[in-house]
Scaffold this active site. Structure first.
Site, mmCIF file in Angstrom:
data_model
loop_
_atom_site.group_PDB
_atom_site.id
_atom_site.type_symbol
_atom_site.label_atom_id
_atom_site.label_comp_id
_atom_site.label_asym_id
_atom_site.label_seq_id
_atom_site.Cartn_x
_atom_site.Cartn_y
_atom_site.Cartn_z
ATOM 1 N N ARG A 192 -3.935 -5.477 -19.905
ATOM 2 C CA ARG A 192 -3.367 -4.004 -19.455
ATOM 3 C C ARG A 192 -2.870 -4.057 -17.965
ATOM 4 O O ARG A 192 -2.351 -3.338 -17.608
ATOM 5 C CB ARG A 192 -4.320 -3.021 -19.906
ATOM 6 N N HIS B 136 0.762 -1.074 -0.045
ATOM 7 C CA HIS B 136 -0.106 -0.033 -0.034
ATOM 8 C C HIS B 136 0.898 1.159 0.142
ATOM 9 O O HIS B 136 0.489 2.315 -0.609
ATOM 10 C CB HIS B 136 -0.869 0.106 1.442
ATOM 11 N N CYS C 250 -8.641 9.458 -26.252
ATOM 12 C CA CYS C 250 -8.757 9.744 -24.913
ATOM 13 C C CYS C 250 -8.047 8.771 -24.113
ATOM 14 O O CYS C 250 -8.031 8.867 -22.881
ATOM 15 C CB CYS C 250 -10.330 9.817 -24.702
ATOM 16 N N ASN D 5 -5.789 2.501 -24.307
ATOM 17 C CA ASN D 5 -5.651 1.699 -23.377
ATOM 18 C C ASN D 5 -6.134 0.245 -23.603
ATOM 19 O O ASN D 5 -5.478 -0.655 -23.850
ATOM 20 C CB ASN D 5 -6.139 2.176 -21.919
ATOM 21 N N ASP D 6 -7.612 0.176 -23.878
ATOM 22 C CA ASP D 6 -8.254 -0.936 -24.212
ATOM 23 C C ASP D 6 -7.749 -1.363 -25.607
ATOM 24 O O ASP D 6 -7.552 -2.539 -25.852
ATOM 25 C CB ASP D 6 -9.588 -0.913 -24.162
ATOM 26 N N ARG E 164 -14.868 9.820 -16.756
ATOM 27 C CA ARG E 164 -15.035 8.386 -16.396
ATOM 28 C C ARG E 164 -16.200 8.226 -15.212
ATOM 29 O O ARG E 164 -15.746 8.561 -14.173
ATOM 30 C CB ARG E 164 -13.801 7.717 -16.115
ATOM 31 N N ARG F 243 -18.870 9.586 -20.592
ATOM 32 C CA ARG F 243 -18.834 8.246 -20.865
ATOM 33 C C ARG F 243 -19.755 7.571 -20.130
ATOM 34 O O ARG F 243 -19.960 7.540 -18.805
ATOM 35 C CB ARG F 243 -17.585 7.788 -20.781
ATOM 36 N N GLU G 126 -12.378 1.294 -28.797
ATOM 37 C CA GLU G 126 -11.540 0.391 -27.740
ATOM 38 C C GLU G 126 -11.305 -1.175 -28.195
ATOM 39 O O GLU G 126 -10.433 -1.874 -27.656
ATOM 40 C CB GLU G 126 -12.126 0.367 -26.598
HETATM 41 C C1 PEP Z 1 -9.180 3.293 -22.855
HETATM 42 O O1 PEP Z 1 -9.282 2.116 -22.835
HETATM 43 O O2 PEP Z 1 -8.358 3.871 -23.569
HETATM 44 C C2 PEP Z 1 -10.094 4.296 -21.836
HETATM 45 C C3 PEP Z 1 -9.762 5.545 -22.061
HETATM 46 O O3 PEP Z 1 -10.657 3.806 -21.020
HETATM 47 P P1 PEP Z 1 -10.281 3.110 -19.711
HETATM 48 O O4 PEP Z 1 -8.889 3.617 -19.451
HETATM 49 O O5 PEP Z 1 -11.278 3.849 -18.533
HETATM 50 O O6 PEP Z 1 -10.739 1.834 -19.989
HETATM 51 MG MG MG Z 2 -11.197 1.658 -22.086
#
Ligand code: PEP
Ligand code: MG
Length: 840
Positions: free
Chosen positions: A725, A454, A762, A714-715, A561, A597, A691
């Protein structure tokens, strides 16, 4: 025998039975069940069955289902005193009814004025042979919604023939990472709901199922068979409930333990000027050593009598609980969940009863508490599990805090820090880190600890470079010694040469200057060097982030988010609560666009009130828009709240995890219905997040039904590269500048262009200044970044011409790896160092 589904007999708010303002119901003396606070005035049959009795004062009806289970519905509390006034039965004793048939009408107004309460318990009145295995609580229900699922216990498999008041179940739950803190807490919470004693046995060891520490110390591993044994009142239900929780467990919330830290190589360990540890929070720092040695708190062993010592311990735990609760207020999610775990440990029945046993044997409260904690520490140390060992810091922290509260001393642990301190410690406890003067702290290096402790998470949240597990040599460094801490590489450089210090100082200074220059022009609009406009927005995760994002130059929010409102709670937020939060963010943005979102829940972001069935692979399961379409009630409420934000038109709506056109159409249909309900004729833009590879490949089709597209890198990266991830072992390869991801972005832009739609990014890549040229070159026209990175992202865009960006993008698409793309970009724009990446 199949499960009996009990439908809600009333419209209203479903709540746990324990909340009944009447102990007869709250303590389940009449049986187990659910409460409904009615907003409707007709009671309906919850299942097919026969009316056994309509109470002579007409306020209660009992029904026997075909399976034999009996259900009592008691309208209001103490309504017997109304003598039947205000009630009108529609059925008589002995009558056969179908689910949904009206049983009884009542005058809500009359009841509200004359009864103690309108709360209506719906009770499984014949618990022998039946148990409730699922219930709806903490949300609004309509007549006919599923309220409870009742199972005949004889039919349950695995039930052993035991004496009355005893029951057992054997299960083999899917626990790839064992019974760690959070699953252990879920099991303990389930067990605590029953008066029975509940034990779980595994590989010859046995633990109190109501104790998180005891469950963690069981050392459960994937594939282990666990035997749940319950004795005492409600043993059968307790064993079944705990077994059900175990079977339903899957560790979506906790990442797997990180790979064991690489042991320092022989060469490195022999270099007297280099110590190698494990990176825990990234960054580079130069500073002076300061050894943190918390004073050992002396405690006397003998107590002043059990009554006094017990009271003292209870008082001290109360003091610590209060201070933990206060510390959690206003903290970020990580901090709140860490402190919540500490509170659970503070009240752990095993710890408290071990301490009480010692107190009863004549020991002082302080001695007893310390011994109780240390016994658990020894137990955890004995487990060959790095993640468990990292929980030891939490236990030691609680030991110290309770001792300080008991003895009123020892709390002076926070040392005076000279500016630029690199703190060295055997181990640092979360409360000790939080107490330090963060402005004077340049970095942190501990001999012990681990990267998922932590304290490591807190350090990352503070932006503090930290290295852990660096070994005992750290403790031999003299106070005041100059050091370089390279937390990106997990290295501590001792006694650096003047030229080394100078080089790091120069690098840090250059970076500070770049940051300052970027900050100075953060509020200016952002154009490429040759005048092409690129909008720079902010990713937001809670209301308090809106105003600071604008100060950093955000032109709006490209991604809100909304999960912050939905996670870590027992029930979803209602429309009003959501409206207040969204309105606060919209107002904080001063009228700038806000892209909300819709809920991206499921997968790695579970919510307790969404009983998503077990999924082998939650990342490929019910998440994002799939969850919204599975639970359209949640989607509707959220859309209503967004549409009510003022001024109209400031909010746009964005759907996560879209894979096909039909999903967008389905959401749009709900949106149109909700708009009609609200009488809202204002146009509202509906966009999608790209995504999934499918969404990128079908962007031309998607763009026909969506108003804009925003790439969630990211996704998109995890799904394009098939790399989780959350897997630390793959983290280094999971780079969104991979040419495969860039090609998907190009395809998205081309598809969108066919219908004149704009494309933004994003995901985390939008926060990387080095990536800005390639994204702009691919045709992206909006970047939504982490607020802290906005000034530097704007700088990066201003540094390139569209022509140069396009050229670089074209070259990048033909490269073979993300590393090659980074090298190309760095060569072309050496000043856009990516060292300032700060998440997404
Ligand atoms: C993403 O997947 O790039 C994204 C912005 O959504 P999250 O990171 O909240 O899954
Ligand atoms: Mg995402």
């Amino acid at each position: 025998m199949s499960d009996l589904i009990l439908l809600s007999p009333l419209k209203g708010w479903a709540a746990p039975l324990a909340e009944a303002p009447d102990p007869v119901f709250a303590e389940k003396m009449m049986g187990d069940g659910v409460l409904i606070d009615p907003t409707g005035a007709t009671l309906h049959a919850p299942c097919d069955g026969q009316v056994i009795s309509v109470h002579h004062t007409r306020h209660a009806v009992t029904l026997r289902a075909t399976s034999g289970a009996e259900i009592l519905m008691h309208v209001g509390l103490e309504t017997v005193a109304l003598g039947g006034q205000g009630f009108e039965p529609h059925v008589a004793d002995g009558q056969t009814v179908r689910a949904g048939d009206p049983l009884l009408s009542f005058d809500l107004d009359h009841l509200a004025r004359h009864a103690k309460s309108l709360i209506t318990p719906i009770i499984l009145a014949s618990p022998e042979g039946f148990q409730i295995v699922r219930r709806t609580e903490g949300r609004a229900v309509e007549v006919g919604d599923v309220l409870m699922v009742v199972r005949a216990t004889d039919a349950a498999t695995g039930a052993s023939a035991m004496g009355e008041g005893e029951a057992s179940r054997t299960v083999a739950p899917h626990l790839p990472h064992g019974l760690h803190a959070r699953p252990a807490a879920a099991v303990a919470n389930a067990a605590k709901r029953f008066p029975a004693e509940v034990w779980i046995a595994c590989q010859g060891r046995k633990a109190n199922a109501k104790s998180v520490v005891a469950l963690m110390a069981l050392g459960v591993r994937e594939g282990d068979a666990l035997t749940v044994t319950a004795t005492g009142p409600e043993a059968e239900a307790a064993a079944a409930a705990v077994a059900a929780v175990l079977e339903g467990l899957q560790e979506r919330a906790e990442p797997p333990p990180p790979p064991k830290p690489a042991k320092p190589s022989v060469a490195a360990s022999q270099d007297p000027k280099l110590i190698i540890g494990v990176p825990a929070s990234p960054g580079l720092a130069v500073g002076k050593a300061l050894r943190f040695v918390p004073a050992e708190i002396a405690v006397s062993e003998a107590g002043q009598g059990a009554v006094q010592e017990s009271a003292e311990l209870a008082r001290a735990r109360g003091v610590v609980r209060d201070s933990l609760e206060k510390a959690a207020v206003g903290g970020d999610r990580e901090r709140r969940s860490i402190l919540a775990a500490h509170i659970a440990l503070l009240d752990d029945p095993e710890l408290v009863s071990a301490a009480q046993g010692l107190i009863d044997a004549g020991k002082s409260a302080a001695f007893a508490w310390r011994q109780a904690i240390r016994a658990q520490v020894v137990m955890l140390q004995g487990l060959d599990d790095s993640r468990m060992v990292e929980r030891i810091g939490d236990l030691k922290d609680l030991e110290r805090q309770v001792l300080v509260a008991l003895l009123g001393k020892g709390g002076e642990g926070a040392p005076e820090l000279p500016p630029g301190t690199i703190l060295l410690a055997e181990e640092l406890l979360p409360s000790q880190l939080v107490a330090l003067d963060a402005d004077r702290l340049a970095g942190l290096c501990t001999a012990a600890g681990g990267p998922t402790s932590h304290v490591a998470i807190l350090a990352a949240g503070m932006g503090l470079p930290a290295v852990v597990a660096a070994g005992e040599r750290v403790l031999a460094i003299a106070d005041g010694a100059p050091l370089i801490l390279d937390a990106d590489k997990g290295q501590l450089h001792l006694d650096p040469e003047p030229w080394e210090l100078e080089a790091v100082e120069t690098a840090l200074n250059a970076r500070r200057q770049r940051k300052a220059a970027a900050k100075a022009s953060a509020l200016d609009l952002c154009n490429t060097a040759d005048g092409h406009r690129v909008e720079i927005f902010a990713n937001l995760g809670k209301p308090s982030e809106a105003a600071p994002a604008v100060e950093n130059g955000a032109e709006g929010s490209g991604l809100l988010r909304t999960e912050f409102l939905f996670l870590e709670r027992e029930t979803p937020p209602d429309e009003e609560e959501q409206l207040v939060a969204y309105q606060a963010i919209a107002t904080g943005l001063g009228g700038r666009p806000l892209i909300v979102r819709t809920l991206d829940i499921g997968g790695d972001k579970p919510a307790p009130y969404l009983p998503i069935p077990y999924e082998d692979n939650p990342a490929l399961g019910l998440r994002g828009v799939r969850t919204s379409l599975w639970r359209p009630d949640l989607l509707r409420t959220q859309l209503r709240a967004v549409l009510r934000v003022k001024p109209a038109g400031q909010c746009r709506i964005m759907i996560p995890m879209v894979a096909s056109v039909a999903e967008v159409q389905a959401v749009r249909a709900v949106l149109n219905e909700v708009k009609a309900e609200l009488g809202n004729a204002d146009p509202v833009e509906l966009g999608v997040m790209v995504e999934t590879p499918s969404c990128a490949v079908l962007a031309d089709q998607i763009a026909e039904v969506a108003d804009f597209l925003s790439v969630g890198t990211n996704d998109l990266t995890q799904y394009a590269l098939a790399m989780d991830r959350g897997n630390p072992a793959l983290a280094a390869q999971l780079d969104a500048l991979h040419p495969a991801v860039l090609r998907l972005i190009r395809q998205t832009v081309e598809g969108a262009a066919r219908h004149g739609r704009w494309v933004g990014v994003c995901g985390g890549l939008a926060s990387d200044p080095l990536a800005a040229p390639v994204l702009v070159g691919l045709g992206v026209r909006e970047l939504s970044a982490a607020p802290a990175m906005i000034p530097e992202v704007k700088m990066a865009v201003r540094a390139v011409t569209l022509a140069a960006a396009r050229e670089a993008a074209l070259k990048a698409l033909d490269l073979k790896s993300a590393a090659e793309v980074r090298a190309l970009l760095l060569k072309t724009w050496p000043n856009l160092s990516a060292s300032g990446r700060e998440g997404a």
